[in-house]
Design an enzyme around this catalytic site. Structure first.
Site, short mmCIF file in Angstrom:
data_model
loop_
_atom_site.label_atom_id
_atom_site.label_comp_id
_atom_site.label_asym_id
_atom_site.label_seq_id
_atom_site.Cartn_x
_atom_site.Cartn_y
_atom_site.Cartn_z
N ASP A 106 29.01 45.48 35.43
CA ASP A 106 29.64 45.45 36.74
C ASP A 106 29.65 46.89 37.27
OD1 ASP A 106 31.37 44.72 38.91
OD2 ASP A 106 32.21 43.14 37.64
N ASP A 208 29.88 45.50 42.72
CA ASP A 208 31.20 45.17 43.28
C ASP A 208 31.27 45.50 44.78
OD1 ASP A 208 34.02 44.43 42.55
OD2 ASP A 208 34.43 46.42 43.35
N GLU A 271 27.87 41.64 45.31
CA GLU A 271 29.02 40.87 45.79
C GLU A 271 29.09 41.01 47.31
OE1 GLU A 271 33.85 40.21 45.31
OE2 GLU A 271 33.01 42.18 44.92
N HIS A 332 36.89 35.49 38.49
CA HIS A 332 38.18 36.10 38.17
C HIS A 332 39.00 36.39 39.42
CE1 HIS A 332 35.68 39.34 39.47
NE2 HIS A 332 36.68 40.19 39.42
N ASP A 333 38.41 36.18 40.60
CA ASP A 333 39.11 36.45 41.86
C ASP A 333 39.57 35.18 42.58
OD1 ASP A 333 38.78 39.23 41.74
OD2 ASP A 333 36.83 39.14 42.73
C1 GLC Z 1 35.95 42.88 43.71
C2 GLC Z 1 36.41 42.44 42.35
C3 GLC Z 1 37.91 42.37 42.35
C4 GLC Z 1 38.45 43.75 42.63
C5 GLC Z 1 37.88 44.31 43.93
C6 GLC Z 1 38.13 45.77 44.06
O1 GLC Z 1 36.21 41.95 44.69
O2 GLC Z 1 35.81 41.22 42.02
O3 GLC Z 1 38.42 41.86 41.15
O4 GLC Z 1 39.85 43.72 42.72
O5 GLC Z 1 36.49 44.14 44.00
O6 GLC Z 1 37.31 46.50 43.20
#
Ligand code: GLC
Ligand code: MG
Length: 531
Positions: A106, A208, A271, A332-333
């Site tokens: 990641d 990310d 992402e 996880h979000d």
């Molecule tokens: C992404 C991650 C999340 C995190 C955010 C800030 O959306 O998946 O878990 O809190 O970025 O880094």
């Protein structure tokens, strides 16, 4: 001239493969501190290989104060002692490769931790050589923040630094200062980070919040969102028009891509949480962008056949030439799929995810159907929940440990886990489900095996049928092989629309049975059609 028309089309591993997301804190603990680690993951590689996935993506494992559980990176080229050492990482990578599993890391480029040496240097003085590696601005005329931007976790996106009299920008927590991607030296340092891991042999990265990394020149105020309601969370008070998705981001994505391509067949998953048309641009404009702009549409889509059919059709139609699709149902979000849909429909979701066209990403624990987990107030960890409590933004319920068996703490750890296990862990665990042919785990295995053996599923074309209000129907084909997928999105028995029920049954989400023109309540079917 050689005629290549008859030779099989070259397929990248990430096109035919399935990705499995590991949330390392909650996968397997090996040293009895209640927190999962790299040696724990290594111990479970045989489980993953047998499950039938092709790649693991590890949520961040780098040194971090854990203000956002690893998404606040204090050193991009190390391993947090909680998780292990670089040596443990190399062992994990080698063991994964020995089993034919790829490993994705990641990469968190939008922000570092405020404890990163770069930021400590940057905040030490206005004259620091790294001052411009982050986004510093003078206060507004009234002494307040430089603009109206709001953090994704609520509150102003700016924090005032007394020592140097300026504000720094943070799209998330104040412990996560945003990096300045307009600074060429910072960029070069980040490219070296990518090289560091690619040289070690990683197979790619999930990037990310990629759409966040470039901000509009001059940092203008964001416009007010007229549709805002408090239960949405503060970030939606404004439309993130100038703080995200700027044209320059595509330049950066293209640079990431050419770096990854210089290492051969590596994968970049970006992402992107944006409307479809904007998301498509991340496949690349003039130059290739990321291989897979992460497609989150299914994580929140209404569970309605008509809606989903249109969504699939629109997405397929919007893909650029050569753009490979991808799907994800949870992470996880986002809420766990079984928490959102209930167990019966979570089985349908499994069949959907693993039969749609494009690379699927599974989230750990969904294969045993972990549902909603109640987190007692004194065990809440997620900063999102702590900052805006009680409106359902918390992500802890999706981050609880895997239960491997019915031994103490579910075989996850010798100690109390950092987050509680799901209530029914004594009966809902990997060991129990492994021996039950009707379990969620057995369904996932059967689907993954089928996907691996049927090119129609892994790389074939898709044809969406009309279906009906409650039935989602589509065909997948490759060469002469044609499969019909029929999903009953309701808990009521449904008659199959004309012409859709014929074919030999390959798999039902409810176990074997002869096809009879009906879909039982909450049933999904895969049929083989005649040639
Ligand atoms: C992404 C991650 C999340 C995190 C955010 C800030 O959306 O998946 O878990 O809190 O970025 O880094
Ligand atoms: Mg541990």
């Amino acid at each position: 001239m050689t005629d290549t028309s008859a030779s099989p089309q070259f397929v990248h591993w990430w096109e035919s493969g399935v990705i499995y997301q590991i949330y390392p804190r909650s996968f397997q603990d090996s040293d009895g501190d209640g927190i999962g680690d790299l040696a724990g993951i290594e111990r479970r590689l045989d489980y993953l290989a047998t499950l039938g996935i092709d790649a693991i993506w590890l949520s961040p494992i780098f040194p971090s104060p854990m203000a956002d559980f690893g998404y606040d990176v204090a050193d991009y080229c190390g391993i947090d002692p909680l998780f292990g050492t670089l040596g443990a990482f190399d062992r994990l990578l080698t063991s994964a490769h020995e089993r034919g599993l790829k490993v994705l890391l990641d990469f968190v480029p939008n922000h570092s931790s405020d404890q990163h040496a770069w930021f400590r240097d940057s905040r030490s003085s206005r004259d620091s050589a790294k001052r411009d590696w982050y986004i510093w601005r003078d206060p507004a005329a009234d002494g307040g923040p430089p603009n109206n931007w709001i953090s994704d976790f609520g509150g102003s996106a700016w924090t005032f630094d007394e020592a140097t009299g300026q504000y720094y920008l943070h799209a998330f927590l104040k412990e996560q200062p945003d990096l300045n991607w307009r600074n060429p030296e910072m960029r070069a340092a980040m490219y070296n980070v990518l090289r560091f891991w690619l040289d070690r042999g990683v197979d790619g990265f999930r990037i990310d919040v990629l759409w966040h990394i470039a901000k509009a020149e001059g940092l203008p105020d964001n416009p007010v969102n007229p549709d805002y309601r408090p239960e949405m969370g503060e970030k939606l008070k404004l439309r993130q028009l100038h703080s995200t998705n700027q044209p320059e981001v595509h330049e950066l994505a293209a640079e990431f891509r050419s770096l990854a391509d210089s290492y051969g067949d590596r994968l970049l998953v970006g992402e992107i949480v944006l409307p479809v048309a904007d998301m498509m641009e991340y496949y690349g404009r003039d130059r290739p962008g990321v291989h897979l702009p992460f497609n989150f549409q299914l994580v929140e889509a209404p569970w309605n056949a008509g809606f989903l059919r249109n969504m699939f059709a629109e997405y397929e139609a919007a893909l650029p030439p050569g753009g490979w699709p991808n799907w994800v149902i949870a992470s996880h979000d986002y809420p766990r799929i079984a928490a959102r849909l209930g167990e019966a429909q979570a089985r349908i979701a499994a069949m959907l995810l693993l039969t749609l066209r494009g690379t699927p990403t599974l989230y750990q624990g969904d294969e045993i159907g972990i549902g909603n987990v109640i987190i007692p107030p004194d065990r809440v960890h997620d900063p999102k929940e702590l900052r805006e409590p009680g409106i359902g933004l918390g992500r802890d319920p999706s981050r609880t440990p895997i239960a491997w068996d019915d031994s103490p703490h579910g075989g996850f750890s010798a100690a109390e886990p950092w987050l509680p296990l799901h209530m029914d862990w004594r009966t809902r665990n990997v060991a129990v489900q492994q021996t039950d042919p009707n379990s969620m785990l057995s369904l996932y295995r059967a689907l993954l095996q089928l996907r691996r053996s049927e090119p129609a599923l892994s790389i074939g074309s898709i044809l969406l049928s009309e279906g009906s209000k409650h039935i989602l129907a589509y065909q997948r084909s490759h060469g002469t092989s044609r499969l019909q997928i029929l999903l009953n999105l309701s808990g009521t028995e449904r008659c199959l629309p004309d012409g859709l029920g014929s074919g030999d049954l390959i798999l039902s989400t409810l176990g074997s049975r002869p096809p009879d023109g009906w879909l039982r309540p909450d049933e999904g079917l895969i049929l083989r059609l005649g040639t």
